[in-house]
Design a protein around this motif. Sequence first.
Motif, PDB file in Angstrom:
ATOM      1  N   GLY A  97       0.811  -1.201   0.000  1.00 15.39           N
ATOM      2  CA  GLY A  97       0.000   0.000   0.000  1.00 15.39           C
ATOM      3  C   GLY A  97       0.837   1.239   0.000  1.00 15.39           C
ATOM      4  O   GLY A  97       2.022   1.210  -0.290  1.00 15.39           O
ATOM      5  N   PRO A  98       0.264   2.337   0.302  1.00 13.99           N
ATOM      6  CA  PRO A  98      -1.084   2.600   0.818  1.00 13.99           C
ATOM      7  C   PRO A  98      -2.137   2.602  -0.291  1.00 13.99           C
ATOM      8  O   PRO A  98      -1.862   2.964  -1.422  1.00 13.99           O
ATOM      9  N   TYR A  99      -3.338   2.181   0.075  1.00 15.63           N
ATOM     10  CA  TYR A  99      -4.468   2.150  -0.841  1.00 15.63           C
ATOM     11  C   TYR A  99      -5.603   2.983  -0.261  1.00 15.63           C
ATOM     12  O   TYR A  99      -5.789   3.067   0.951  1.00 15.63           O
ATOM     13  N   GLU A 100      -6.388   3.540  -1.144  1.00 18.94           N
ATOM     14  CA  GLU A 100      -7.495   4.415  -0.729  1.00 18.94           C
ATOM     15  C   GLU A 100      -8.738   3.586  -0.450  1.00 18.94           C
ATOM     16  O   GLU A 100      -9.034   2.622  -1.149  1.00 18.94           O
ATOM     17  N   LYS A 111     -13.915  -1.508   1.167  1.00 19.97           N
ATOM     18  CA  LYS A 111     -13.581  -1.768  -0.226  1.00 19.97           C
ATOM     19  C   LYS A 111     -12.438  -0.836  -0.595  1.00 19.97           C
ATOM     20  O   LYS A 111     -12.542   0.381  -0.429  1.00 19.97           O
ATOM     21  N   LEU A 112     -11.332  -1.431  -1.090  1.00 20.56           N
ATOM     22  CA  LEU A 112     -10.126  -0.664  -1.378  1.00 20.56           C
ATOM     23  C   LEU A 112      -9.939  -0.487  -2.883  1.00 20.56           C
ATOM     24  O   LEU A 112     -10.400  -1.304  -3.686  1.00 20.56           O
ATOM     25  N   ALA A 113      -9.233   0.553  -3.250  1.00 18.38           N
ATOM     26  CA  ALA A 113      -8.860   0.786  -4.640  1.00 18.38           C
ATOM     27  C   ALA A 113      -7.535   0.082  -4.887  1.00 18.38           C
ATOM     28  O   ALA A 113      -6.467   0.639  -4.698  1.00 18.38           O
ATOM     29  N   LEU A 114      -7.606  -1.193  -5.311  1.00 14.57           N
ATOM     30  CA  LEU A 114      -6.409  -1.998  -5.534  1.00 14.57           C
ATOM     31  C   LEU A 114      -5.951  -1.861  -6.979  1.00 14.57           C
ATOM     32  O   LEU A 114      -6.765  -1.683  -7.886  1.00 14.57           O
ATOM     33  N   PRO A 115      -4.643  -1.993  -7.236  1.00 14.49           N
ATOM     34  CA  PRO A 115      -4.177  -1.968  -8.604  1.00 14.49           C
ATOM     35  C   PRO A 115      -4.615  -3.230  -9.351  1.00 14.49           C
ATOM     36  O   PRO A 115      -4.974  -4.240  -8.739  1.00 14.49           O
ATOM     37  N   VAL A 116      -4.560  -3.202 -10.648  1.00 15.52           N
ATOM     38  CA  VAL A 116      -5.064  -4.305 -11.489  1.00 15.52           C
ATOM     39  C   VAL A 116      -4.302  -5.590 -11.240  1.00 15.52           C
ATOM     40  O   VAL A 116      -4.891  -6.681 -11.210  1.00 15.52           O
ATOM     41  N   GLU A 117      -2.981  -5.545 -11.025  1.00 14.74           N
ATOM     42  CA  GLU A 117      -2.201  -6.769 -10.876  1.00 14.74           C
ATOM     43  C   GLU A 117      -2.514  -7.574  -9.616  1.00 14.74           C
ATOM     44  O   GLU A 117      -2.273  -8.766  -9.570  1.00 14.74           O
ATOM     45  N   ILE A 118      -3.069  -6.963  -8.581  1.00 13.99           N
ATOM     46  CA  ILE A 118      -3.426  -7.729  -7.372  1.00 13.99           C
ATOM     47  C   ILE A 118      -4.911  -7.664  -7.058  1.00 13.99           C
ATOM     48  O   ILE A 118      -5.357  -8.173  -6.047  1.00 13.99           O
ATOM     49  N   ALA A 119      -5.708  -7.111  -7.926  1.00  9.61           N
ATOM     50  CA  ALA A 119      -7.125  -6.923  -7.640  1.00  9.61           C
ATOM     51  C   ALA A 119      -7.876  -8.261  -7.530  1.00  9.61           C
ATOM     52  O   ALA A 119      -8.784  -8.399  -6.735  1.00  9.61           O
ATOM     53  N   TYR A 120      -7.484  -9.255  -8.328  1.00  9.46           N
ATOM     54  CA  TYR A 120      -8.223 -10.530  -8.339  1.00  9.46           C
ATOM     55  C   TYR A 120      -7.365 -11.697  -7.889  1.00  9.46           C
ATOM     56  O   TYR A 120      -7.586 -12.820  -8.288  1.00  9.46           O
ATOM     57  N   VAL A 121      -6.403 -11.484  -7.022  1.00 11.58           N
ATOM     58  CA  VAL A 121      -5.544 -12.560  -6.532  1.00 11.58           C
ATOM     59  C   VAL A 121      -6.196 -13.231  -5.353  1.00 11.58           C
ATOM     60  O   VAL A 121      -6.818 -12.700  -4.544  1.00 11.58           O
TER      61      VAL A 121
END
Length: 121
Positions: A97-100, A111-121
């Motif tokens: 992080g940090p994530y919003e 619910k966090l704003a995750l980047p695409v590469e770890i959003a669906y892990v």
Amino acid sequence: MAPFETLYGRRCRSPVKLLEVGESSILGQEIIHEALEKVKVIRDMLVAAYSRQKSYANNRKYSLEFDVADQVYLKISPMKEVIRFGRKWKLSLRYLGPYEILQLVGDVSYKLALPVEIAYV
């Protein structure tokens, strides 16, 4: 016969045990009074220790509450023999992080704003 009486040939004269009706004159009132005072002192010390430990534990507990648009770190658990984010086990990341925070889902879930590469892990 009681085990103490069998071993030593006399009855156990503990002031803490329940006394029979005529036995208080043998032991004496001062011994019984002294034993009761010691029990009271021990009980007071235990109460003081309990309250001290309780106050230490309560100082370390606090609740975290976040609002929407706050920045938070995401904690991940390292697993043996699993390579995450280019590192293995001991050297793997503990926090990302940090994530919003986008949305409050429940009391402690967000619910966090995750980047695409770890959003669906």
